[in-house]
Design an enzyme around this catalytic site. Structure first.
Site, mmCIF file in Angstrom:
data_model
loop_
_atom_site.group_PDB
_atom_site.id
_atom_site.type_symbol
_atom_site.label_atom_id
_atom_site.label_comp_id
_atom_site.label_asym_id
_atom_site.label_seq_id
_atom_site.Cartn_x
_atom_site.Cartn_y
_atom_site.Cartn_z
ATOM 1 N N CYS A 1 0.987 -1.112 -0.020
ATOM 2 C CA CYS A 1 -0.020 0.017 -0.032
ATOM 3 C C CYS A 1 0.930 1.305 -0.038
ATOM 4 O O CYS A 1 1.525 1.469 1.115
ATOM 5 C CB CYS A 1 -0.876 -0.124 1.358
ATOM 6 S SG CYS A 1 -1.927 1.528 1.422
ATOM 7 N N CYS B 1 -0.267 4.117 2.236
ATOM 8 C CA CYS B 1 -0.227 4.260 3.839
ATOM 9 C C CYS B 1 -0.179 2.510 4.099
ATOM 10 O O CYS B 1 1.015 2.282 4.220
ATOM 11 C CB CYS B 1 -1.491 4.554 4.460
ATOM 12 S SG CYS B 1 -1.561 4.582 6.320
ATOM 13 N N SER B 2 -1.232 1.952 4.616
ATOM 14 C CA SER B 2 -0.877 0.870 5.024
ATOM 15 C C SER B 2 -2.165 -0.406 4.878
ATOM 16 O O SER B 2 -2.489 -1.364 5.624
ATOM 17 C CB SER B 2 -0.845 0.893 6.662
ATOM 18 O OG SER B 2 -1.907 1.511 7.026
ATOM 19 N N CYS B 3 -2.891 -0.008 3.833
ATOM 20 C CA CYS B 3 -4.469 -0.901 3.497
ATOM 21 C C CYS B 3 -3.837 -2.412 3.265
ATOM 22 O O CYS B 3 -2.772 -2.478 2.742
ATOM 23 C CB CYS B 3 -4.912 -0.147 2.391
ATOM 24 S SG CYS B 3 -5.899 1.249 2.899
#
Lengths: 215, 109
Positions: A121, A124-126
């Protein structure tokens, strides 16, 4: 909530292991930790959440581990029809074995002899949290987010994973509305293993695409 | 060409750092931030969408984005969103944080 009675961070790197350090539990709270406590207490005072709900949510999160994703992979390895359904509609297929993939769609990307999939991702951090749990630190790191899309083979090599140049590498950039999980290839020499034993081979990193399952 | 991306949009930018493969077990306060986020986003409360959460993180600015760690960014975004939605006021938050700091002062070292 009493911060002092809980365990402080500890290192899980097997080559550089420290035991939990009791003295760290008495270090002062950081600004953001104070903010977290203040927000929790205000939400509780205003009856928006209860302390029980917070505890129950944390307990629930602790039950969401990569074993859920591994169960799907092992079923797909042993049941070709299930594999097709998993790739076509992961929500419906997961429901067949009693798993909820959560509110956000997850596309299951199948590795083959010709294609290796990797997920990132960049924004971000999905992450497919309902199947793999909380994303690891490296997944959220700046260098993984920057590099996974333009030098994925180099990144994979850092994880000890070599993908032959005859194999096409596909990198999938997750978003808030669409997440991915990798369906790794069943390793050779596992013909005699049952579904439960196969699931043991499927690690979190295999389902992100940075590692391959080993028999 | 000027790169007009915002700070969080970092895919493909040059970076010579190896991926840091060391991991840590999640600290209790980090889990609590995660739990607060999940509860605020559920159907019962519906006070924080994933996109609101994202916007709050992306609006922190490059400097804070780099200085804060992951869950520090999260709690900052959650708090700012709750302030904007008037779930609590800046005064209430300030008083509560001061109260928690004061409780700490009482702790024997």
């Amino acid at each position: 909530m009493n911060q002092r009675h809980e365990h402080a961070m500890y290192d899980v790197d097997p080559l550089h292991h420290h035991p939990p350090q009791a003295d760290l539990e008495d270090t002062r709270l950081t600004h953001h930790q104070v903010m977290q406590m203040a927000v929790a207490e205000l939400l509780i005072e205003k009856n928006i959440v209860s302390a029980d709900e917070l505890r129950a949510q944390i307990d629930f999160m602790d039950t969401i581990t990569p074993a859920r994703g591994a169960a799907l992979v092992a079923r797909a390895w042993t049941d070709a029809g299930f594999k097709d359904r998993l790739v076509a509609d992961s929500k419906a297929a997961a429901a067949e074995i009693g798993l909820d993939i959560g509110p956000i769609p997850i596309l299951v990307m199948e590795n083959t002899a010709k294609i290796h999939n990797l997920i990132v991702c960049t924004l971000c951090s999905c992450y497919p949290r309902f199947l793999l749990g909380i994303p690891p630190d490296w997944y959220k790191s700046r260098s993984y987010r920057r590099r996974a899309i333009n030098e994925p083979r180099k990144v994979l090599a850092e994880f000890g994973t070599e993908i032959g140049h005859e194999v096409e590498l596909r990198v999938h950039d997750s978003t808030a509305d669409m997440r991915y999980m990798v369906l790794p290839m069943r390793p050779q020499g596992t013909g005699a293993m049952d579904e439960a034993a196969l699931a043991e081979l499927v690690t979190r990193d295999c389902m992100v695409g940075v590692a391959l399952p080993r028999p | 060409m000027t790169d007009r991306r915002r700070h969080h949009d970092m895919g493909g930018l040059p970076d010579s750092e190896p991926v840091p493969t060391r991991e840590h077990l999640f600290e209790p306060w980090e889990k609590r931030v995660d739990a607060i986020k999940a509860l605020l986003s559920d159907d019962k409360r519906n006070l924080l969408t994933t996109d609101e959460m994202r916007r709050g993180i992306e609006d922190l600015g490059a400097d804070a984005y780099e200085r804060y760690n992951y869950y520090e960014r999260w709690i900052s975004s959650i708090t700012n969103t709750l302030l904007q939605k008037k779930v609590f006021t800046v005064d209430e938050l300030g008083r509560k944080m001061a109260e928690i700091e004061a409780r700490q002062e009482d702790k024997p070292l």
